[in-house]
Design an enzyme around this catalytic site. Structure first.
Site, mmCIF file in Angstrom:
data_model
loop_
_atom_site.group_PDB
_atom_site.id
_atom_site.type_symbol
_atom_site.label_atom_id
_atom_site.label_comp_id
_atom_site.label_asym_id
_atom_site.label_seq_id
_atom_site.Cartn_x
_atom_site.Cartn_y
_atom_site.Cartn_z
ATOM 1 C CB SER A 46 4.668 6.999 11.670
ATOM 2 O OG SER A 46 3.713 7.701 10.900
ATOM 3 C CD GLU A 47 1.087 4.778 11.797
ATOM 4 O OE1 GLU A 47 0.989 4.539 13.010
ATOM 5 O OE2 GLU A 47 1.250 5.936 11.351
ATOM 6 C CB THR A 48 3.474 1.663 4.793
ATOM 7 O OG1 THR A 48 4.619 2.523 4.866
ATOM 8 C CG2 THR A 48 3.198 1.330 3.333
#
Length: 280
Positions: A46-48
């Protein structure tokens, strides 16, 4: 190929693999925006995030946050995961509170009761949701409009619009039409039943972030921050509570919310599950 320190952090759960993962690349100043976006798309999390030198002396570090599709000015679990990775990599805060620089500005982060917690940033959009849009949300969630007990914009960057249902069971029963809501980020919450539910939390939360490329996010710090500002501010929640999230995805997210001296802190446990070297 350049080498970078890399960590994958599980955020908002005391049980490994039951929170929300975030990939963190440390010392990423040599990477271009295109490289960051490509790597975030490849991780498919979902996020990096990418830790960088700050551009202001008021910050301890700077972070850029990417979904598989876009860059975000702020997000909650990436803030806590990035801070955890920064500390684990030897970062030393200048004061008692760590200061993160991101697209939204400066975000204070503190260690408190075994958790990391960030100060909820100001809402970029708040207030009532337009009736036509609210009916569209109800249709997309496949529920009668009358099931929505309250609603508000709770946007602190990703574009959150939030609704409250009558109970945790109603929240867990949702089977949204994601395609019908593809341009929106919708938060849904409902109270736990003090009689029939184990008292592990006071509210159940689900975050549908289709506009950010994620149908359902396991545990969402930005959403919980916006929800807290709305719910506490309108008297729908106490100043201290725990929110459960990720239940339908097999997660055990627990988000601790505390209002102190007019400031809302959103926290949880962060644990490094993967540590290594990234070559790009």
């Amino acid at each position: 190929m350049a080498e970078f320190q890399f960590q994958q952090i599980d955020v908002f759960s005391t049980e490994p693999t039951r929170g929300n993962p975030v990939a963190v690349v440390i010392g990423a100043d040599g990477l271009t925006t295109e490289q960051m976006a490509a790597f975030a798309n490849w991780t498919n999390l979902s996020e990096t995030t990418f830790l960088l030198q700050p551009t202001t002396p008021d910050a301890d570090y700077r972070v850029r946050i990417f979904t598989p599709r876009t860059e975000l000015p702020f997000a909650g679990h990436p803030t806590l995961g990035s801070c955890h990775a920064w500390l684990a990599a030897g970062g030393q805060p200048r004061g008692n509170t760590i200061v993160q620089e991101c697209g939204l500005g400066l975000v204070p982060v503190r260690a408190h009761n075994g958790c990391l917690a960030f100060a909820a940033p100001p809402l970029q959009r708040s207030g009532a949701v337009e009736p036509g849009l609210l009916h569209r949300v109800a249709d997309g969630l496949k529920i009668p409009a009358s099931s929505i007990r309250a609603a508000a914009w709770t946007d602190n960057g990703p574009g959150w619009l939030s609704v409250m249902l009558g109970s945790r069971r109603e929240v867990l029963a949702l089977e949204p039409d994601y395609a019908a809501l593809s341009d929106l980020c919708i938060g849904v919450t409902g109270p736990w039943d003090p009689i029939h539910d184990e008292q592990q939390a006071q509210f159940e939360v689900r975050g549908f972030a289709m506009a950010c490329g994620v149908n359902e996010d396991p545990v969402t710090g930005s959403l919980n921050a916006g929800l807290a500002q709305w719910l506490i501010g309108s008297g729908l929640a106490p100043e201290h509570y725990i929110a459960s999230q990720g239940t339908c995805l097999g997660r055990a997210g627990r988000v601790h919310v505390d209002q102190e001296n007019g400031k809302i802190w959103v926290g949880g446990v962060a644990t490094t599950l993967i540590k290594g070297v990234l070559r790009l």
